[in-house]
Design a protein around this motif. Structure first.
Motif, PDB file in Angstrom:
ATOM      1  N   GLU A   1      34.099  64.037 -60.606  1.00  0.00           N
ATOM      2  CA  GLU A   1      35.448  64.187 -60.964  1.00  0.00           C
ATOM      3  C   GLU A   1      36.409  63.358 -60.102  1.00  0.00           C
ATOM      4  N   GLU A   2      36.413  63.377 -58.678  1.00  0.00           N
ATOM      5  CA  GLU A   2      37.404  62.956 -58.092  1.00  0.00           C
ATOM      6  C   GLU A   2      36.935  61.459 -57.695  1.00  0.00           C
ATOM      7  N   ILE A   3      38.032  60.685 -57.464  1.00  0.00           N
ATOM      8  CA  ILE A   3      37.967  59.247 -57.414  1.00  0.00           C
ATOM      9  C   ILE A   3      37.338  58.814 -55.922  1.00  0.00           C
ATOM     10  N   ILE A   4      36.312  57.982 -55.813  1.00  0.00           N
ATOM     11  CA  ILE A   4      35.886  57.515 -54.456  1.00  0.00           C
ATOM     12  C   ILE A   4      36.620  56.618 -54.122  1.00  0.00           C
ATOM     13  N   GLU A   5      37.152  56.718 -52.927  1.00  0.00           N
ATOM     14  CA  GLU A   5      37.965  55.632 -52.156  1.00  0.00           C
ATOM     15  C   GLU A   5      37.280  55.131 -50.858  1.00  0.00           C
ATOM     16  N   VAL A   6      37.364  53.797 -50.964  1.00  0.00           N
ATOM     17  CA  VAL A   6      36.364  53.066 -49.475  1.00  0.00           C
ATOM     18  C   VAL A   6      37.581  53.157 -48.384  1.00  0.00           C
ATOM     19  N   PRO A   7      37.294  53.607 -47.331  1.00  0.00           N
ATOM     20  CA  PRO A   7      38.384  53.538 -46.277  1.00  0.00           C
ATOM     21  C   PRO A   7      38.643  52.076 -45.896  1.00  0.00           C
ATOM     22  N   GLY A   8      39.836  51.942 -45.512  1.00  0.00           N
ATOM     23  CA  GLY A   8      40.327  50.556 -45.202  1.00  0.00           C
ATOM     24  C   GLY A   8      40.429  49.534 -46.292  1.00  0.00           C
ATOM     25  N   THR A   9      40.225  50.044 -47.487  1.00  0.00           N
ATOM     26  CA  THR A   9      40.114  48.978 -48.696  1.00  0.00           C
ATOM     27  C   THR A   9      40.917  49.619 -49.735  1.00  0.00           C
ATOM     28  N   ASP A  10      41.209  48.736 -50.753  1.00  0.00           N
ATOM     29  CA  ASP A  10      41.946  49.283 -51.997  1.00  0.00           C
ATOM     30  C   ASP A  10      40.919  49.609 -53.026  1.00  0.00           C
ATOM     31  N   ILE A  11      39.614  49.600 -52.839  1.00  0.00           N
ATOM     32  CA  ILE A  11      38.539  49.726 -53.516  1.00  0.00           C
ATOM     33  C   ILE A  11      38.400  51.294 -54.061  1.00  0.00           C
ATOM     34  N   ARG A  12      38.595  51.781 -55.508  1.00  0.00           N
ATOM     35  CA  ARG A  12      38.384  53.051 -55.789  1.00  0.00           C
ATOM     36  C   ARG A  12      37.332  53.063 -57.004  1.00  0.00           C
ATOM     37  N   LEU A  13      36.421  53.898 -56.854  1.00  0.00           N
ATOM     38  CA  LEU A  13      35.218  53.827 -57.661  1.00  0.00           C
ATOM     39  C   LEU A  13      35.357  55.478 -58.452  1.00  0.00           C
ATOM     40  N   GLU A  14      34.860  55.008 -59.970  1.00  0.00           N
ATOM     41  CA  GLU A  14      34.783  56.416 -60.715  1.00  0.00           C
ATOM     42  C   GLU A  14      33.257  56.457 -61.024  1.00  0.00           C
ATOM     43  N   MET A  15      32.659  57.348 -60.337  1.00  0.00           N
ATOM     44  CA  MET A  15      31.128  57.323 -60.309  1.00  0.00           C
ATOM     45  C   MET A  15      30.926  58.032 -61.430  1.00  0.00           C
ATOM     46  N   ARG A  16      29.713  57.531 -62.602  1.00  0.00           N
ATOM     47  CA  ARG A  16      29.598  58.192 -63.449  1.00  0.00           C
ATOM     48  C   ARG A  16      27.733  58.500 -63.547  1.00  0.00           C
ATOM     49  N   ARG A  17      27.395  59.520 -64.148  1.00  0.00           N
ATOM     50  CA  ARG A  17      25.916  59.958 -64.178  1.00  0.00           C
ATOM     51  C   ARG A  17      25.061  58.446 -64.413  1.00  0.00           C
ATOM     52  N   GLY A  18      24.014  58.295 -63.591  1.00  0.00           N
ATOM     53  CA  GLY A  18      23.176  57.154 -63.894  1.00  0.00           C
ATOM     54  C   GLY A  18      23.467  55.807 -63.165  1.00  0.00           C
ATOM     55  N   GLU A  19      24.825  55.543 -62.943  1.00  0.00           N
ATOM     56  CA  GLU A  19      25.317  54.394 -62.066  1.00  0.00           C
ATOM     57  C   GLU A  19      24.622  54.364 -60.972  1.00  0.00           C
ATOM     58  N   ILE A  20      24.241  53.112 -60.537  1.00  0.00           N
ATOM     59  CA  ILE A  20      23.847  52.893 -59.321  1.00  0.00           C
ATOM     60  C   ILE A  20      24.889  51.613 -58.552  1.00  0.00           C
ATOM     61  N   VAL A  21      25.324  52.077 -57.483  1.00  0.00           N
ATOM     62  CA  VAL A  21      26.362  51.030 -56.757  1.00  0.00           C
ATOM     63  C   VAL A  21      26.004  50.756 -55.313  1.00  0.00           C
ATOM     64  N   VAL A  22      26.361  49.783 -54.794  1.00  0.00           N
ATOM     65  CA  VAL A  22      26.456  49.651 -53.094  1.00  0.00           C
ATOM     66  C   VAL A  22      27.790  49.958 -52.718  1.00  0.00           C
ATOM     67  N   VAL A  23      27.832  50.774 -51.513  1.00  0.00           N
ATOM     68  CA  VAL A  23      29.173  51.264 -50.953  1.00  0.00           C
ATOM     69  C   VAL A  23      29.169  51.780 -49.625  1.00  0.00           C
ATOM     70  N   ARG A  24      29.945  51.518 -48.882  1.00  0.00           N
ATOM     71  CA  ARG A  24      29.894  52.184 -47.432  1.00  0.00           C
ATOM     72  C   ARG A  24      29.470  53.710 -47.520  1.00  0.00           C
ATOM     73  N   TRP A  25      28.649  54.178 -46.487  1.00  0.00           N
ATOM     74  CA  TRP A  25      28.003  55.323 -46.445  1.00  0.00           C
ATOM     75  C   TRP A  25      29.496  56.328 -46.120  1.00  0.00           C
ATOM     76  N   SER A  26      30.493  55.927 -45.487  1.00  0.00           N
ATOM     77  CA  SER A  26      31.291  56.512 -45.075  1.00  0.00           C
ATOM     78  C   SER A  26      32.179  57.158 -46.241  1.00  0.00           C
ATOM     79  N   ALA A  27      32.248  56.292 -47.211  1.00  0.00           N
ATOM     80  CA  ALA A  27      32.977  56.699 -48.594  1.00  0.00           C
ATOM     81  C   ALA A  27      32.186  57.621 -49.246  1.00  0.00           C
ATOM     82  N   ILE A  28      30.774  57.523 -49.320  1.00  0.00           N
ATOM     83  CA  ILE A  28      30.084  58.518 -50.074  1.00  0.00           C
ATOM     84  C   ILE A  28      29.386  59.441 -49.557  1.00  0.00           C
ATOM     85  N   ARG A  29      29.539  59.641 -48.360  1.00  0.00           N
ATOM     86  CA  ARG A  29      29.100  60.906 -47.368  1.00  0.00           C
ATOM     87  C   ARG A  29      29.242  62.185 -48.345  1.00  0.00           C
ATOM     88  N   GLU A  30      30.232  62.510 -48.521  1.00  0.00           N
ATOM     89  CA  GLU A  30      30.700  63.791 -49.008  1.00  0.00           C
ATOM     90  C   GLU A  30      30.036  64.076 -50.342  1.00  0.00           C
TER      91      GLU A  30
END
Length: 229
Positions: free
Chosen positions: A190-219
């Motif tokens: 539901e919440e937007i995933i923000e990558v620290p130190g960048t302006d990247i914002r991700l809307e994660m949907r079921r089944g999607e596969i992405v490459v992202v920083r661990w710090s952004a996706i840890r929670e």
């Protein structure tokens, strides 16, 4: 409705506990090997798995002998391989043991690489099981004794610390939380995933596969919304 929806609708309790444990252990193994940081020790899962392995391993020789004697009585064939059920049980047991060993090796490698970091605070201590915590403390003590006898004893007392933070320079190196990881989304986030130190914002949907920083996706991984692959 696709196949994922059908599988998701199956009653979770209909799956045997052993099968669920194997699935959880496999996921924990993959996640631990992929994450740059040490993850919390999955105590309930590991307690069940280790108890099952111990139960199967300790009396295994006795069980095998009894089963082999039964086969010999019924078939007259002294070959242990004739008991197919024993082979299946042993194969399943070895699969559990392999996953546990590999899971523990991945955790020990992280502890070895950043021992002082994981001993630096109670919250980080809580990530380790009692045996891992004992190992980390013993490892640190042995390393300190080795360094002291090799060269630290030649330094002034103020320069002998291995965890010195004087002058704004921290000697304790932690894991790289900004390391890139591959992530699969298990359910809509539901919440937007923000990558620290960048302006990247991700809307994660079921089944999607992405490459992202661990710090952004840890929670999200900790909540079970996503998994590492």
């Amino acid at each position: 409705m696709d196949i994922d929806d059908i599988l998701a609708s199956v009653d979770h309790q209909a799956v045997p506990q052993e099968t669920r444990d194997l699935q959880e252990l496999t996921r924990a193994w993959v996640t631990e090997r992929s994450a740059p940081e040490l993850l919390p020790w999955p105590k309930p899962l590991m307690d069940r798995v280790l108890k099952r392995i111990q139960k199967q391993t300790i009396p295994w020789e006795l069980k095998s002998n009894l089963q082999i004697e039964l086969v010999e009585d019924q078939t007259g064939n002294p070959d242990p391989k004739a008991n197919f059920r024993l082979i299946i049980i042993q194969t399943e047991l070895e699969r559990f043991k392999y996953l546990v060993r590999s899971f523990l090796r991945a955790r020990i490698a992280k502890i070895d690489a950043h021992t002082l970091h994981y001993l630096s605070s109670p919250s980080l201590n809580d990530l380790l099981c009692p045996s891992e915590l004992h190992y980390a403390r013993t490892h640190t003590a042995l390393l300190h004794d080795h360094y002291h006898s090799s060269f630290l004893s030649q330094f002034p007392a103020s320069l002998r610390k291995m965890d010195d933070k004087a002058g704004g320079n921290n000697m304790v190196e932690g894991p790289d939380a900004d390391k890139a990881v591959f992530v699969r989304c298990l359910r809509d986030v539901e919440e937007i995933i923000e990558v620290p130190g960048t302006d990247i914002r991700l809307e994660m949907r079921r089944g999607e596969i992405v490459v992202v920083r661990w710090s952004a996706i840890r929670e999200a991984v900790g909540r079970g919304d996503c998994e590492l692959i």
